[in-house]
Motif scaffolding. Structure first.
Motif, short mmCIF file in Angstrom:
data_model
loop_
_atom_site.label_atom_id
_atom_site.label_comp_id
_atom_site.label_asym_id
_atom_site.label_seq_id
_atom_site.Cartn_x
_atom_site.Cartn_y
_atom_site.Cartn_z
N ALA A 102 0.78 -7.15 1.13
CA ALA A 102 -0.14 -6.79 2.21
C ALA A 102 -1.11 -5.72 1.74
CB ALA A 102 0.66 -6.31 3.42
N PRO A 103 -2.27 -5.55 2.42
CA PRO A 103 -3.17 -4.45 2.09
C PRO A 103 -2.48 -3.10 2.19
CG PRO A 103 -4.26 -6.03 3.53
CD PRO A 103 -2.80 -6.43 3.47
N ALA A 104 -3.07 -2.09 1.56
CA ALA A 104 -2.41 -0.79 1.42
C ALA A 104 -1.95 -0.19 2.74
CB ALA A 104 -3.33 0.17 0.68
N PRO A 105 -2.75 -0.19 3.82
CA PRO A 105 -2.25 0.43 5.06
C PRO A 105 -1.01 -0.25 5.61
CG PRO A 105 -4.63 0.16 5.14
CD PRO A 105 -4.16 -0.61 3.95
N ALA A 106 -0.99 -1.59 5.62
CA ALA A 106 0.18 -2.30 6.12
C ALA A 106 1.37 -2.10 5.19
CB ALA A 106 -0.13 -3.79 6.27
#
Length: 476
Positions: A277-281
């Protein structure tokens, strides 16, 4: 062994494909309504297929091309029809100067027309300046400006790096973005000598066979769909609209699976997890298990951009110059940062409808998030205005498609590789867990494929080593 892959972009799908090849059972959980991440095909003018995301594969890195062949797309791989780039600056579209390395020149004699006389004179000072120490890392723009002057950065380096990262050259890590130049800079007295050293080393190696880049007939966006189809044919369970709300480590006992992924409807058990997943998730899911990794990922910044795909009547697009398109230095104050003449660049685009000429522009860089607040019609008009100024094109498109990639490209500032190393160390201490994706590997498709494959091996190697008794110690 059952492995959950969280994220259905090309990194996650490459991981799933590799896991299946290694004998694992795989479930892919994608939060959104489609697979492919930043790889996406669409249509313009009714039926013409186009890429609305990444459009090419770096073929000199083999991973993406190998994957395309493995999933049945080998016969559709195509090199660009035209080679060589251009830059729109100082009122003209000019051929990209030869002998540069991501915009850093090795041959100042090739820069006439792009740089002013003052800029050319500033480059000549490089050989007289004392050696500049770069330490563990340095920004590309900062170092080049110190050695060769800001004009080189603003007119050459910024558009090249912006085309790859949509970033700010004065922030982008040389060690991450141009590692071969970083190593040479640490060895050579001047920057020009460092560029020439890199070029000499490359020239001394046997030239790789084949083209530098490849596309796929019908669009690079076909690749993730073909990978997903191949995975499903091997028994993978691929689920869309399934965001993972929480990852839980299972308490010891019974030798059962070590992870639970909690979705809106159920908790799925598995022996291992590959998180793409992308970094924030990813940071949110990692926080209970690898807090140091979560903290590092929370610091990853992204750039947003928009792609405007335009279809013109070919008879009205005769002023479009030959070539694949051009880059635009931000210092010139234009709205677009690049234009790609798709109908020139890709033969399959031109062949779909010979009466159409398809091109696309890109808008938005790091720090320009407000660009995406403009509506589609305004982005189209900004693109048309700049295309008219650059090429003389004065026609109206028969159709347009605007694709917005909000927080689409992770940024690689100075120290990025140290941050990635910290994430990997923290995640590696948790058995049955691995990460992959553009925040770690690089924004190119081959790098993401390679990262997904690496994560597949890592998670299988570590899944059997879990000792939940050590969980409290890891979190401390």
């Amino acid at each position: 062994m059952h492995v959950l892959v969280i994220g259905g972009g090309i990194s996650g799908l490459a991981a799933a494909h590799q896991l299946l090849a290694l004998g694992a059972r795989v479930t892919v959980l994608e939060a959104g309504s489609r697979l492919g991440g930043k790889l996406l095909t669409g249509s313009v003018a009714g039926a013409a297929a186009v890429d609305l995301g990444a459009e090419s594969l770096l073929a000199r890195r083999p991973e993406a091309v190998e994957l395309a062949r493995a999933v049945g797309l080998g016969g559709q791989l195509q090199p660009p029809s035209v080679a060589g780039g251009a830059i729109w600056t100082r009122g003209a579209v000019r051929a990209m100067p030869r002998g540069h390395l991501m915009g850093v020149p090795g041959d100042p004699a090739a820069l006439g027309g792009v740089l002013s006389p003052e800029g050319l004179a500033r480059i000549a000072e490089d050989g007289r300046l004392p050696r500049t120490e770069v330490g563990d890392d340095v920004s590309v723009g900062g170092h080049v400006a110190r050695r060769l002057g800001r004009e080189v950065v603003d007119r050459l380096v910024e558009p090249l790096l912006g085309g790859v990262y949509a970033g700010d050259a004065y922030r982008i890590s040389m060690r991450a973005a141009v590692p071969q130049l970083f190593e040479a800079v640490r060895e050579e007295r001047s920057l020009l000598a460092a560029v020439r050293a890199v070029q000499d080393r490359a020239a001394a190696r046997p030239a790789p066979a084949g083209p530098v880049f490849m596309g796929i007939e019908g669009g690079v966006g076909r690749l993730p769909l073909a990978v997903a189809e191949a995975c499903a044919a091997q028994g993978a369970d691929i689920r869309l609209n399934t965001p993972v709300r929480e990852l839980r480590r299972v308490a010891p006992g019974g030798g059962g699976p070590g992870w639970l992924a909690v979705t809106d409807h159920e908790a799925l058990s598995a022996d291992g997890v590959v998180l793409t997943a992308p970094a924030p998730a990813a940071a949110r899911l990692l926080a209970p298990h690898a807090p140091a990794a979560a903290t590092a990922l929370d610091e990853v910044e992204y750039a947003s951009m928009a792609l405007v795909t335009l279809a013109f009547r070919r008879s009205e697009a005769d002023r479009i110059p030959d070539g694949s398109g051009f880059l635009v230095p931000p210092v010139d104050g234009r709205a677009i940062k690049a234009a790609t003449f798709s109908a020139h660049k890709w033969s399959w685009v031109a062949a779909q409808d010979p009466s159409l000429f398809v091109l696309r522009t890109s808008l938005g860089r790091y720090g320009e998030e407000r660009m995406l607040e403009r509506d589609d019609a305004e982005l189209v008009e900004l693109s048309l205005r700049d295309l008219r100024a650059a090429t003389g094109l004065d026609a109206r498109p028969v159709d347009s498609v605007v694709s917005r990639w909000d927080r689409g490209l992770p940024q690689y500032p100075v120290g990025h590789l140290d941050r990635v190393a910290a994430v990997r160390a923290a995640v590696g201490a948790v058995p049955g867990l691995a990460v992959a994706g553009a925040p770690y590997e690089g924004v190119g498709v081959p790098a993401c494929v390679a990262g997904g494959r690496r994560a597949a091996h890592d998670v299988l190697e570590s899944a059997g080593s879990a000792d939940p008794a050590d969980e409290d110690a890891r979190q401390r």
